[in-house]
Design a protein around this motif. Structure first.
Motif, PDB file in Angstrom:
ATOM      1  N   SER A 119       6.113   4.001 -13.604  1.00  0.00           N
ATOM      2  CA  SER A 119       6.986   2.751 -13.311  1.00  0.00           C
ATOM      3  C   SER A 119       6.675   1.974 -14.425  1.00  0.00           C
ATOM      4  CB  SER A 119       6.373   2.406 -11.890  1.00  0.00           C
ATOM      5  OG  SER A 119       6.909   1.058 -11.919  1.00  0.00           O
ATOM      6  N   GLY A 120       7.849   1.610 -14.889  1.00  0.00           N
ATOM      7  CA  GLY A 120       7.992   0.657 -16.260  1.00  0.00           C
ATOM      8  C   GLY A 120       8.681   1.109 -17.258  1.00  0.00           C
ATOM      9  N   THR A 121       8.816   0.604 -18.395  1.00  0.00           N
ATOM     10  CA  THR A 121       9.731   0.877 -19.467  1.00  0.00           C
ATOM     11  C   THR A 121       9.036   2.051 -20.412  1.00  0.00           C
ATOM     12  OG1 THR A 121      10.782  -1.099 -19.465  1.00  0.00           O
ATOM     13  CG2 THR A 121      11.035   0.137 -21.479  1.00  0.00           C
ATOM     14  N   SER A 122       9.486   3.023 -20.775  1.00  0.00           N
ATOM     15  CA  SER A 122       9.312   4.109 -21.543  1.00  0.00           C
ATOM     16  C   SER A 122      10.358   4.843 -21.986  1.00  0.00           C
ATOM     17  CB  SER A 122       8.441   5.299 -20.938  1.00  0.00           C
ATOM     18  OG  SER A 122       8.017   6.176 -21.693  1.00  0.00           O
ATOM     19  N   PRO A 123      10.531   4.987 -23.373  1.00  0.00           N
ATOM     20  CA  PRO A 123       9.809   4.492 -24.137  1.00  0.00           C
ATOM     21  C   PRO A 123       9.981   2.831 -24.566  1.00  0.00           C
ATOM     22  CG  PRO A 123      11.666   5.597 -25.448  1.00  0.00           C
ATOM     23  CD  PRO A 123      11.700   5.797 -23.939  1.00  0.00           C
ATOM     24  N   ALA A 130       2.226  -6.622 -32.117  1.00  0.00           N
ATOM     25  CA  ALA A 130       2.826  -7.298 -30.812  1.00  0.00           C
ATOM     26  C   ALA A 130       1.965  -6.459 -29.628  1.00  0.00           C
ATOM     27  CB  ALA A 130       4.288  -7.231 -30.838  1.00  0.00           C
ATOM     28  N   ASP A 131       2.565  -6.791 -28.426  1.00  0.00           N
ATOM     29  CA  ASP A 131       2.036  -6.077 -27.089  1.00  0.00           C
ATOM     30  C   ASP A 131       3.188  -5.215 -26.483  1.00  0.00           C
ATOM     31  OD1 ASP A 131      -0.398  -7.365 -27.822  1.00  0.00           O
ATOM     32  OD2 ASP A 131       0.037  -8.765 -26.122  1.00  0.00           O
ATOM     33  N   GLY A 132       2.873  -4.449 -25.897  1.00  0.00           N
ATOM     34  CA  GLY A 132       3.862  -3.576 -24.996  1.00  0.00           C
ATOM     35  C   GLY A 132       3.997  -4.281 -23.481  1.00  0.00           C
ATOM     36  N   THR A 133       4.776  -3.724 -22.891  1.00  0.00           N
ATOM     37  CA  THR A 133       4.806  -4.196 -21.294  1.00  0.00           C
ATOM     38  C   THR A 133       4.119  -3.201 -20.382  1.00  0.00           C
ATOM     39  OG1 THR A 133       6.964  -3.185 -21.123  1.00  0.00           O
ATOM     40  CG2 THR A 133       6.905  -5.196 -21.740  1.00  0.00           C
ATOM     41  N   ALA A 134       3.632  -3.623 -19.448  1.00  0.00           N
ATOM     42  CA  ALA A 134       2.790  -2.987 -18.252  1.00  0.00           C
ATOM     43  C   ALA A 134       3.555  -1.811 -17.748  1.00  0.00           C
ATOM     44  CB  ALA A 134       2.571  -3.716 -17.054  1.00  0.00           C
ATOM     45  N   VAL A 138       2.046   6.338 -10.854  1.00  0.00           N
ATOM     46  CA  VAL A 138       2.447   6.452  -9.483  1.00  0.00           C
ATOM     47  C   VAL A 138       2.204   7.578  -8.965  1.00  0.00           C
ATOM     48  CG1 VAL A 138       3.794   5.633  -7.776  1.00  0.00           C
ATOM     49  CG2 VAL A 138       3.860   4.295  -9.803  1.00  0.00           C
ATOM     50  N   PRO A 139       0.810   8.059  -8.309  1.00  0.00           N
ATOM     51  CA  PRO A 139       0.664   9.384  -7.719  1.00  0.00           C
ATOM     52  C   PRO A 139       1.739   9.554  -6.727  1.00  0.00           C
ATOM     53  CG  PRO A 139      -1.139   7.714  -7.062  1.00  0.00           C
ATOM     54  CD  PRO A 139      -0.054   6.797  -8.005  1.00  0.00           C
ATOM     55  N   ASN A 140       2.112  10.845  -6.460  1.00  0.00           N
ATOM     56  CA  ASN A 140       3.087  11.251  -5.232  1.00  0.00           C
ATOM     57  C   ASN A 140       2.161  11.180  -4.104  1.00  0.00           C
ATOM     58  OD1 ASN A 140       5.080  11.693  -6.854  1.00  0.00           O
ATOM     59  ND2 ASN A 140       4.741  13.856  -7.055  1.00  0.00           N
ATOM     60  N   ALA A 141       2.496  11.311  -2.770  1.00  0.00           N
ATOM     61  CA  ALA A 141       1.835  11.196  -1.764  1.00  0.00           C
ATOM     62  C   ALA A 141       0.842  12.452  -1.699  1.00  0.00           C
ATOM     63  CB  ALA A 141       2.877  11.524  -0.459  1.00  0.00           C
ATOM     64  N   GLY A 142      -0.332  12.242  -1.441  1.00  0.00           N
ATOM     65  CA  GLY A 142      -1.409  13.342  -1.559  1.00  0.00           C
ATOM     66  C   GLY A 142      -2.169  13.469  -2.813  1.00  0.00           C
ATOM     67  N   TYR A 143      -1.668  12.771  -3.723  1.00  0.00           N
ATOM     68  CA  TYR A 143      -2.443  12.874  -5.013  1.00  0.00           C
ATOM     69  C   TYR A 143      -2.889  11.408  -5.596  1.00  0.00           C
ATOM     70  CZ  TYR A 143      -0.009  17.513  -6.124  1.00  0.00           C
ATOM     71  OH  TYR A 143       0.395  18.578  -6.270  1.00  0.00           O
ATOM     72  N   SER A 152      -7.882   6.626 -21.205  1.00  0.00           N
ATOM     73  CA  SER A 152      -7.968   5.513 -20.723  1.00  0.00           C
ATOM     74  C   SER A 152      -7.666   5.542 -18.963  1.00  0.00           C
ATOM     75  CB  SER A 152      -6.740   4.438 -21.147  1.00  0.00           C
ATOM     76  OG  SER A 152      -6.504   3.375 -20.318  1.00  0.00           O
ATOM     77  N   THR A 153      -8.377   4.572 -18.318  1.00  0.00           N
ATOM     78  CA  THR A 153      -8.209   4.792 -16.728  1.00  0.00           C
ATOM     79  C   THR A 153      -7.531   3.348 -16.442  1.00  0.00           C
ATOM     80  OG1 THR A 153     -10.358   3.919 -16.577  1.00  0.00           O
ATOM     81  CG2 THR A 153     -10.270   6.272 -16.520  1.00  0.00           C
ATOM     82  N   ALA A 154      -6.877   2.699 -17.475  1.00  0.00           N
ATOM     83  CA  ALA A 154      -6.403   1.529 -17.041  1.00  0.00           C
ATOM     84  C   ALA A 154      -4.986   1.892 -16.183  1.00  0.00           C
ATOM     85  CB  ALA A 154      -5.967   0.603 -18.175  1.00  0.00           C
ATOM     86  N   ASN A 155      -4.776   1.270 -15.102  1.00  0.00           N
ATOM     87  CA  ASN A 155      -3.718   1.462 -14.252  1.00  0.00           C
ATOM     88  C   ASN A 155      -3.295   0.416 -13.352  1.00  0.00           C
ATOM     89  OD1 ASN A 155      -1.047   3.085 -13.509  1.00  0.00           O
ATOM     90  ND2 ASN A 155      -2.233   3.878 -11.722  1.00  0.00           N
ATOM     91  N   PRO A 156      -2.303  -0.485 -13.501  1.00  0.00           N
ATOM     92  CA  PRO A 156      -1.345  -0.328 -14.808  1.00  0.00           C
ATOM     93  C   PRO A 156      -2.003  -0.626 -16.064  1.00  0.00           C
ATOM     94  CG  PRO A 156      -1.034  -2.486 -13.740  1.00  0.00           C
ATOM     95  CD  PRO A 156      -2.091  -1.711 -12.892  1.00  0.00           C
TER      96      PRO A 156
END
Length: 269
Positions: A119-123, A130-134, A138-143, A152-156
Motif C-alpha cells: 500500500s503506497g506509491t511504488s516506484p 530528500a525523503d520518500g513517502t510511506a 499489507v499481509p493477506n488473511a492468515g499471513y 528493515s522491520t519498519a512497517n510502514p
C-alpha cells in the motif's frame, strides 16, 4: 589582427598626408586580437580551471572542468556543449558559458512477496537527500509481515535522506497456530499434542481415551467428537478432554415370603 597605429604615432586610418614638404617613411603597426574565455558554474556545482582566460586569435584555451556538488550531476554548458572537461580551441571570438547541473534523482521500488500486497506509491522518484513517502506491507488473511529484503522491520516504512536507488521486497510468513490437547482426570490422550498447523490447514486426529471404569464426556470447548480433527485452523486451540467415572445400579428385590432391608436400588461408582 587589428590596426594599432603608424610608426610616427598617427592613428589615422586611412591616412592621407597633405602639404608634403619632406620625405616620409612610416610603418603600420598591427596587434593580434585577443579574446576572453569566461566559464561560470550554475547552481549545483563549481568550476575547476582558469576563468577568465585571455587567448590570442586562433590559439587554444586551457582545460576547464565543471565539478558537480555532492548529489548533483553535470548536464551541459549553456552553449550546448557536453564536453567535460572542455578546452576551447582555435578561438576567434569571446566565449562566456555557464555549466548547468541537475540534482540526482533516485528510484525507490517496493514490491510484495508471497502472502501480501503493498500500500503506497511504488516506484517513487526522489531527489538526492530528500525523503520518500510511506509504504506499507499489507499481509493477506492468515499471513504476517516479517521484514523487508534489506532487513528493515519498519512497517510502514519511509526512506529518508535518499542517496541511492532502492529496491526492496516485503517478506510475509503464513501464520501458524498451536493445537494443544490435554486429558482431565480419568483418561489420557492418544495422538500428537501440541500440533503446529498453518493458517487454514488441518490438524491430525486426537482421541480422548478413558481409563478403565471411566467414559469420555466431551471436550472443554463443548465438542463431543472423539476422535476429533480440527480443520481450517485460524487460531490457537487449547482443549481438555473431560471424563466421568462410570456409575452402576444395584437393585435388590425380595421373592415370595420375605422383604428387603436396606437401600435398593443403589448407584455405585
Amino acid at each position: 589582427y587589428s590596426f594599432v597605429n603608424w610608426s610616427d604615432g598617427s592613428s589615422a586610418n586611412p591616412r592621407t598626408d597633405t602639404n608634403v614638404t619632406t620625405n616620409l617613411s612610416v610603418t603600420a603597426n598591427f596587434a593580434i586580437n585577443t579574446y576572453t574565455l569566461t566559464y561560470a558554474a550554475g547552481a549545483g556545482g563549481t568550476i575547476s580551471g582558469t576563468s577568465p582566460q585571455t587567448v590570442n586569435h586562433g590559439a587554444n584555451g586551457s582545460a576547464v572542468t565543471a565539478v558537480p556538488n555532492a548529489g548533483y550531476s553535470f548536464v551541459n554548458w549553456s552553449d550546448g556543449s557536453t564536453a567535460n572537461p572542455r578546452t576551447d580551441t582555435n578561438v576567434t571570438a569571446n566565449v562566456s558559458v555557464t555549466a548547468n547541473f541537475a540534482i540526482n534523482t533516485y528510484t525507490l521500488t517496493y514490491s510484495a512477496g508471497t502472502g501480501g500486497t503493498i500500500s503506497g506509491t511504488s516506484p517513487q522518484t526522489v531527489n538526492h537527500g530528500a525523503d520518500g513517502t510511506a509504504v506499507t506491507a499489507v499481509p493477506n488473511a492468515g499471513y504476517s509481515f516479517v521484514n523487508w529484503s534489506d532487513g528493515s522491520t519498519a512497517n510502514p516504512r519511509t526512506d529518508t535522506n535518499v542517496t541511492a536507488n532502492l529496491s526492496v521486497t516485503a517478506n510475509f510468513a503464513i501464520n501458524t497456530y498451536t493445537l494443544t490437547y490435554t486429558a482431565g482426570a480419568g483418561g489420557t490422550i492418544s495422538g500428537t499434542s501440541p500440533q503446529t498447523v498453518n493458517h487454514g490447514a488441518n490438524g491430525t486426529a486426537v482421541t480422548a481415551v478413558p481409563n478403565a471404569g471411566y467414559s469420555f464426556v466431551n471436550w472443554s470447548d463443548g465438542s463431543t467428537a472423539n476422535p476429533r480433527t480440527d480443520t481450517n485452523v485460524t487460531a490457537n486451540l487449547s482443549v481438555t478432554a473431560n471424563f466421568a467415572i462410570n456409575t452402576y445400579t444395584l437393585t435388590y428385590t425380595a421373592g415370595t415370603g420375605g422383604t428387603i432391608s436396606g437401600i435398593s436400588p443403589q448407584t455405585v461408582n
